[in-house]
Design a protein around this motif. Structure first.
Motif, PDB file in Angstrom:
ATOM      1  N   ILE A 175       0.776  -0.672   0.000  1.00  0.00           N
ATOM      2  CA  ILE A 175      -0.134  -0.207  -0.391  1.00  0.00           C
ATOM      3  C   ILE A 175       0.950   1.039  -0.130  1.00  0.00           C
ATOM      4  O   ILE A 175       1.808   1.406   0.768  1.00  0.00           O
ATOM      5  N   GLU A 176       0.692   1.768  -0.880  1.00  0.00           N
ATOM      6  CA  GLU A 176       1.543   3.256  -1.050  1.00  0.00           C
ATOM      7  C   GLU A 176       0.575   4.573  -0.808  1.00  0.00           C
ATOM      8  O   GLU A 176       0.450   5.065  -2.103  1.00  0.00           O
ATOM      9  N   PRO A 177       0.474   4.913   0.044  1.00  0.00           N
ATOM     10  CA  PRO A 177       0.548   6.142   0.510  1.00  0.00           C
ATOM     11  C   PRO A 177       0.955   7.342   0.461  1.00  0.00           C
ATOM     12  O   PRO A 177       1.858   7.677  -0.050  1.00  0.00           O
ATOM     13  N   GLY A 178       0.395   8.615  -0.696  1.00  0.00           N
ATOM     14  CA  GLY A 178       1.058  10.648  -0.291  1.00  0.00           C
ATOM     15  C   GLY A 178       1.212  10.959   1.419  1.00  0.00           C
ATOM     16  O   GLY A 178       0.656   9.771   1.870  1.00  0.00           O
ATOM     17  N   PRO A 179       1.076  11.638   0.903  1.00  0.00           N
ATOM     18  CA  PRO A 179      -0.283  12.896   1.984  1.00  0.00           C
ATOM     19  C   PRO A 179      -1.467  12.164   3.073  1.00  0.00           C
ATOM     20  O   PRO A 179      -2.121  12.784   2.439  1.00  0.00           O
ATOM     21  N   VAL A 180      -0.927  11.970   4.161  1.00  0.00           N
ATOM     22  CA  VAL A 180      -2.201  11.284   5.233  1.00  0.00           C
ATOM     23  C   VAL A 180      -1.971  11.209   6.546  1.00  0.00           C
ATOM     24  O   VAL A 180      -0.644  11.684   6.576  1.00  0.00           O
ATOM     25  N   THR A 181      -2.916  11.971   6.831  1.00  0.00           N
ATOM     26  CA  THR A 181      -2.775  12.698   8.301  1.00  0.00           C
ATOM     27  C   THR A 181      -2.411  11.736   9.263  1.00  0.00           C
ATOM     28  O   THR A 181      -2.648  10.645   9.631  1.00  0.00           O
ATOM     29  N   SER A 182      -1.599  12.396   9.615  1.00  0.00           N
ATOM     30  CA  SER A 182      -0.897  11.252  11.064  1.00  0.00           C
ATOM     31  C   SER A 182      -0.044  12.485  11.858  1.00  0.00           C
ATOM     32  O   SER A 182      -0.172  13.174  11.203  1.00  0.00           O
ATOM     33  N   LYS A 183       1.088  11.590  13.074  1.00  0.00           N
ATOM     34  CA  LYS A 183       2.088  12.116  13.445  1.00  0.00           C
ATOM     35  C   LYS A 183       3.437  12.198  13.563  1.00  0.00           C
ATOM     36  O   LYS A 183       4.140  12.593  14.165  1.00  0.00           O
ATOM     37  N   ILE A 184       3.540  11.923  11.845  1.00  0.00           N
ATOM     38  CA  ILE A 184       4.973  11.578  11.337  1.00  0.00           C
ATOM     39  C   ILE A 184       5.673  12.564  11.114  1.00  0.00           C
ATOM     40  O   ILE A 184       7.148  12.844  12.033  1.00  0.00           O
ATOM     41  N   ARG A 185       5.153  14.211  11.234  1.00  0.00           N
ATOM     42  CA  ARG A 185       5.987  15.084  11.376  1.00  0.00           C
ATOM     43  C   ARG A 185       6.520  15.077  12.641  1.00  0.00           C
ATOM     44  O   ARG A 185       8.089  15.462  13.129  1.00  0.00           O
ATOM     45  N   GLU A 186       5.765  15.750  13.723  1.00  0.00           N
ATOM     46  CA  GLU A 186       6.042  15.369  15.116  1.00  0.00           C
ATOM     47  C   GLU A 186       6.783  14.641  15.727  1.00  0.00           C
ATOM     48  O   GLU A 186       7.839  14.856  16.162  1.00  0.00           O
ATOM     49  N   ASN A 187       6.322  13.560  15.232  1.00  0.00           N
ATOM     50  CA  ASN A 187       7.726  12.036  15.685  1.00  0.00           C
ATOM     51  C   ASN A 187       8.569  12.192  15.102  1.00  0.00           C
ATOM     52  O   ASN A 187       9.592  11.316  15.699  1.00  0.00           O
ATOM     53  N   THR A 252      -4.348  11.565  -4.333  1.00  0.00           N
ATOM     54  CA  THR A 252      -3.921  11.874  -5.656  1.00  0.00           C
ATOM     55  C   THR A 252      -2.656  12.582  -6.055  1.00  0.00           C
ATOM     56  O   THR A 252      -1.840  12.083  -7.393  1.00  0.00           O
ATOM     57  N   PRO A 253      -1.498  12.852  -4.949  1.00  0.00           N
ATOM     58  CA  PRO A 253      -0.387  12.532  -5.503  1.00  0.00           C
ATOM     59  C   PRO A 253       0.257  11.118  -6.020  1.00  0.00           C
ATOM     60  O   PRO A 253       1.305  11.395  -6.146  1.00  0.00           O
ATOM     61  N   THR A 254       0.323  10.690  -5.218  1.00  0.00           N
ATOM     62  CA  THR A 254       0.432   8.961  -5.651  1.00  0.00           C
ATOM     63  C   THR A 254       0.559   8.669  -6.657  1.00  0.00           C
ATOM     64  O   THR A 254       1.181   8.227  -8.019  1.00  0.00           O
ATOM     65  N   TYR A 255      -1.067   8.776  -7.360  1.00  0.00           N
ATOM     66  CA  TYR A 255      -1.297   8.838  -8.666  1.00  0.00           C
ATOM     67  C   TYR A 255      -0.661   9.876 -10.225  1.00  0.00           C
ATOM     68  O   TYR A 255       0.375   9.249 -10.723  1.00  0.00           O
ATOM     69  N   ILE A 256      -0.479  10.946  -9.106  1.00  0.00           N
ATOM     70  CA  ILE A 256       0.122  11.329 -10.013  1.00  0.00           C
ATOM     71  C   ILE A 256       1.904  11.310 -10.576  1.00  0.00           C
ATOM     72  O   ILE A 256       2.374  11.453 -11.565  1.00  0.00           O
ATOM     73  N   MET A 257       2.404  11.405  -9.252  1.00  0.00           N
ATOM     74  CA  MET A 257       3.743  10.515  -8.847  1.00  0.00           C
ATOM     75  C   MET A 257       4.227   9.169 -10.015  1.00  0.00           C
ATOM     76  O   MET A 257       5.433   9.154 -11.017  1.00  0.00           O
ATOM     77  N   ALA A 258       3.265   8.575  -9.657  1.00  0.00           N
ATOM     78  CA  ALA A 258       3.618   7.150 -10.450  1.00  0.00           C
ATOM     79  C   ALA A 258       2.790   7.734 -12.027  1.00  0.00           C
ATOM     80  O   ALA A 258       4.021   6.980 -12.601  1.00  0.00           O
ATOM     81  N   THR A 259       2.905   8.389 -12.392  1.00  0.00           N
ATOM     82  CA  THR A 259       2.524   8.792 -13.861  1.00  0.00           C
ATOM     83  C   THR A 259       3.736   9.773 -14.452  1.00  0.00           C
ATOM     84  O   THR A 259       4.135   9.214 -15.455  1.00  0.00           O
ATOM     85  N   LEU A 260       4.298  10.196 -13.843  1.00  0.00           N
ATOM     86  CA  LEU A 260       5.439  11.225 -14.154  1.00  0.00           C
ATOM     87  C   LEU A 260       6.940  10.482 -14.418  1.00  0.00           C
ATOM     88  O   LEU A 260       7.175  10.149 -15.295  1.00  0.00           O
ATOM     89  N   ARG A 261       6.538   9.148 -13.067  1.00  0.00           N
ATOM     90  CA  ARG A 261       7.917   8.660 -13.314  1.00  0.00           C
ATOM     91  C   ARG A 261       7.381   7.731 -14.506  1.00  0.00           C
ATOM     92  O   ARG A 261       8.850   7.181 -14.910  1.00  0.00           O
ATOM     93  N   ARG A 262       6.891   7.353 -14.624  1.00  0.00           N
ATOM     94  CA  ARG A 262       7.001   6.080 -16.639  1.00  0.00           C
ATOM     95  C   ARG A 262       6.593   7.281 -17.195  1.00  0.00           C
ATOM     96  O   ARG A 262       7.839   6.446 -18.477  1.00  0.00           O
ATOM     97  N   ILE A 263       6.191   8.728 -17.589  1.00  0.00           N
ATOM     98  CA  ILE A 263       6.092   8.991 -18.805  1.00  0.00           C
ATOM     99  C   ILE A 263       8.083  10.166 -19.207  1.00  0.00           C
ATOM    100  O   ILE A 263       7.992  10.614 -20.444  1.00  0.00           O
ATOM    101  N   LEU A 264       7.857  10.402 -17.069  1.00  0.00           N
ATOM    102  CA  LEU A 264       8.823  11.580 -17.635  1.00  0.00           C
ATOM    103  C   LEU A 264      10.649  10.958 -17.880  1.00  0.00           C
ATOM    104  O   LEU A 264      10.557  10.276 -17.386  1.00  0.00           O
ATOM    105  N   PRO A 265      11.530  11.809 -18.267  1.00  0.00           N
ATOM    106  CA  PRO A 265      13.153  11.642 -18.463  1.00  0.00           C
ATOM    107  C   PRO A 265      13.126  12.112 -17.203  1.00  0.00           C
ATOM    108  O   PRO A 265      12.718  13.336 -16.284  1.00  0.00           O
ATOM    109  N   THR A 266      13.954  11.410 -16.261  1.00  0.00           N
ATOM    110  CA  THR A 266      14.694  11.509 -15.097  1.00  0.00           C
ATOM    111  C   THR A 266      15.412  12.976 -14.797  1.00  0.00           C
ATOM    112  O   THR A 266      14.595  13.135 -13.672  1.00  0.00           O
TER     113      THR A 266
END
Length: 276
Positions: A175-187, A252-266
């Motif tokens: 499972i590959e989340p993008g920005p999800v509400t959590s305490k990861i910043r504080e932690n 949404t960012p996860t879907y976008i980044m997966a697409t960009l990784r596939r179509i864009l040059p490095t």
């Protein structure tokens, strides 16, 4: 009918807690593990079985799992590896021991718990291993090198395990989340303060202007941020469908980044990611 069983790690808050509550509400027998006893006690007060499992302490991996298996009679349907933390900072400022430390909690501990459970699932003839990765498991962002590295490693190991377990009845899912509400910043703050000597770093001004502001002062939810329940929806499909997908994107960012990784040059993708 006997309830299906799942062990979820990192249940003190965020994704782990939301998934524990959501699956319990669907009739699952949930073992909601935490790495601190105070959090285990709080979850027990909420009606959960809450074993103590700290990925950085091998003895708790084994004792916590033994507690689960004793309660189930030696079986377990699903493992959801979830607990992890961040360590912000530039790669050039990241001590090697800091990288070893985050790999213990975000990667090696996951692997140890997973290996302990595979024989159980082989014996019973079925099981699911679900790994909570990240969009940062297939694209990188600056200042997150340590976390990026653990998630990239997790993706490689999990993809390999999924192929190797094809004929065993054990299904392996990311499972590959993008920005999800959590305490990861504080932690992540204690880990940053322990390991990163930003005041003597060549990027000191960048730390002051960019990272420190974001790390210590929340400006509210990120753009496209979703609540932790968004992960629960994908986890339900991963553990209840007859043919779970190898990967589930969240946000949404996860879907976008997966697409960009596939179509864009490095170089073009590097430019996009450098803006983040």
């Amino acid at each position: 009918m006997t309830a299906q069983t799942i062990l979820i790690t990192g249940c003190s808050s965020g994704i782990g807690l939301a998934c524990a509550i959501g699956l319990r509400d669907r009739g699952w027998k949930v073992f909601a593990a935490c790495r601190q006893q105070v959090d285990c006690d709080r979850l027990r007060a909420m009606g959960f079985d809450a074993p103590l499992i700290d990925y950085t302490r091998t003895e708790t991996i084994h004792s916590g799992l033994n507690e689960v298996l004793e309660a189930t009679g030696g079986t377990l349907d699903v493992l959801f590896n979830n607990g992890a933390h961040g360590l912000p900072g530039a790669v050039e400022d990241l001590p090697t021991d800091a990288l070893r430390s985050i790999f213990e909690s975000n990667f090696f501990g996951w692997h140890e718990l997973t290996r302990c459970l595979i024989p159980v699932m082989r014996t019973q003839g079925h099981g699911r291993i679900v790994q909570c990765s990240s969009v940062l498991g297939f694209v990188t962002m600056p200042w997150r090198g340590a976390y990026n590295a653990t998630k990239f490693a997790l993706e490689g190991l999990t993809d390999t395990l999924r192929i190797e377990m094809r004929d065993t009845g054990v299904k392996v899912v990311l499972i590959e989340p993008g920005p999800v509400t959590s305490k990861i910043r504080e932690n992540s703050i204690p880990h940053f303060e322990k390991w990163i000597d930003w005041e003597n770093a060549p990027r000191k001004e960048e730390y002051e202007q960019k990272l420190l502001q974001r790390l210590y002062h929340s400006s509210g939810p990120d753009q496209f941020e979703l609540p932790a329940d968004a992960v629960l929806k994908k986890l339900i499909h991963a553990v209840e469908s007859k043919r779970p997908r190898p990967r589930y994107f969240v946000t949404t960012p996860t879907y976008i980044m997966a697409t960009l990784r596939r179509i864009l040059p490095t170089r073009a993708l590097d430019w996009v990611l450098s803006r983040g």
